[in-house]
Design an enzyme around this catalytic site. Structure first.
Site, PDB file in Angstrom:
ATOM      1  N   ASP A   7      -6.711   1.490   0.962  1.00 48.79           N
ATOM      2  CA  ASP A   7      -6.675   1.767   2.404  1.00 48.79           C
ATOM      3  C   ASP A   7      -8.005   1.334   3.039  1.00 48.79           C
ATOM      4  O   ASP A   7      -8.828   0.688   2.398  1.00 48.79           O
ATOM      5  CB  ASP A   7      -6.374   3.251   2.662  1.00 48.79           C
ATOM      6  CG  ASP A   7      -7.590   4.121   2.362  1.00 48.79           C
ATOM      7  OD1 ASP A   7      -8.516   3.645   1.662  1.00 48.79           O
ATOM      8  OD2 ASP A   7      -7.629   5.264   2.854  1.00 48.79           O
TER       9      ASP A   7
ATOM     10  N   LYS B 157       0.840  -1.209   0.000  1.00 50.45           N
ATOM     11  CA  LYS B 157       0.000   0.000   0.000  1.00 50.45           C
ATOM     12  C   LYS B 157       0.873   1.257   0.000  1.00 50.45           C
ATOM     13  O   LYS B 157       0.649   2.177  -0.792  1.00 50.45           O
ATOM     14  CB  LYS B 157      -0.922   0.012   1.227  1.00 50.45           C
ATOM     15  CG  LYS B 157      -1.899   1.178   1.205  1.00 50.45           C
ATOM     16  CD  LYS B 157      -2.710   1.265   2.485  1.00 50.45           C
ATOM     17  CE  LYS B 157      -2.081   2.282   3.399  1.00 50.45           C
ATOM     18  NZ  LYS B 157      -2.793   2.495   4.651  1.00 50.45           N
TER      19      LYS B 157
END
Ligand code: SF4
Length: 215
Positions: free
Chosen positions: A139, A121
């Site tokens: 997220d 991420k």
């Protein structure tokens, strides 16, 4: 589940709502983007933005961080959660950048995820925000939206959510789609009080339709 066409339509509606969504972390260089992203884990972007001006004024480059101990970094980031481990990771990341990457941030997913403290991420955020290279970071906001809209199934991993969205959306929309979905998750499809009645996606959202009936 939404098919690819419906997924693309849904994300494009969100982009229409937030056409100018931009990163909310303040950073000037790719390295500073990486440090800010690392600091933002389980912390608010606001708390990171409050701490980083003094941090980057004192230690602007990887070489500066590589030359200090984590204990010397900690006073600058004490107001941010998990600062002890984050200081260790930032120093270790900086040492690796100096030793193996000539003090520069690399620009591939494989190289970025080889750095201490940088997962997929974070690497996606660095690629997109620091270099403008198409990447889609998933997220908690994007996970929630994707599951409510049935872009993904409840049991799906973040990697599967990323695949479902990037398979449906043209590459040139990945970065803006990521930012727009975060704003949408904060302001419309929030965790506790989603604004389903006024949401433009209500017509394709079973979760929202159920939520409205119960309200
Ligand atoms: Fe989220 Fe409600 Fe919109 Fe569905 S209708 S996407 S749950 S805000």
């Amino acid at each position: 589940m939404l098919n690819k066409k419906q997924t693309r339509w849904a994300v494009e509606q969100i982009i229409v709502l937030y056409p100018n969504a931009t990163p909310s972390l303040d950073a000037r260089t790719p390295f500073q983007v990486a440090v800010s992203v690392l600091l933002s884990a389980q912390a608010t972007d606001v708390s990171v933005n409050l701490a980083t001006p003094a941090l980057f004024a004192a230690l602007p480059t990887p070489a500066d961080f590589a030359a200090v101990t984590p204990e010397q970094v900690e006073p600058y980031i004490k107001s941010i959660g998990l600062y002890h481990n984050k200081a260790k990771h930032i120093v270790a990341m900086s040492q690796k950048l100096v030793n193996e990457f000539n003090g520069e941030m690399p620009t591939t997913m494989t190289e970025l995820t080889s750095l201490p403290g940088i997962g997929r991420k974070s690497a996606s955020v660095i690629l997109g925000d620091a270099f403008g290279i198409p990447a889609f970071a998933v997220d908690t906001h994007i996970t929630r939206i994707a599951k409510r809209l049935k872009i993904a199934q409840e049991k799906d991993s973040v990697l599967q959510i990323e695949k479902n969205i990037t398979n449906a959306l043209p590459k040139e929309q990945w970065i803006e789609g990521h930012h727009a979905m975060i704003y949408f998750g904060r302001e419309v499809c929030s965790a506790r009080n989603p604004q389903c009645l006024t949401c433009p996606l209500l017509e394709i959202c079973a979760f929202g339709q159920h939520y409205v009936k119960q309200a």
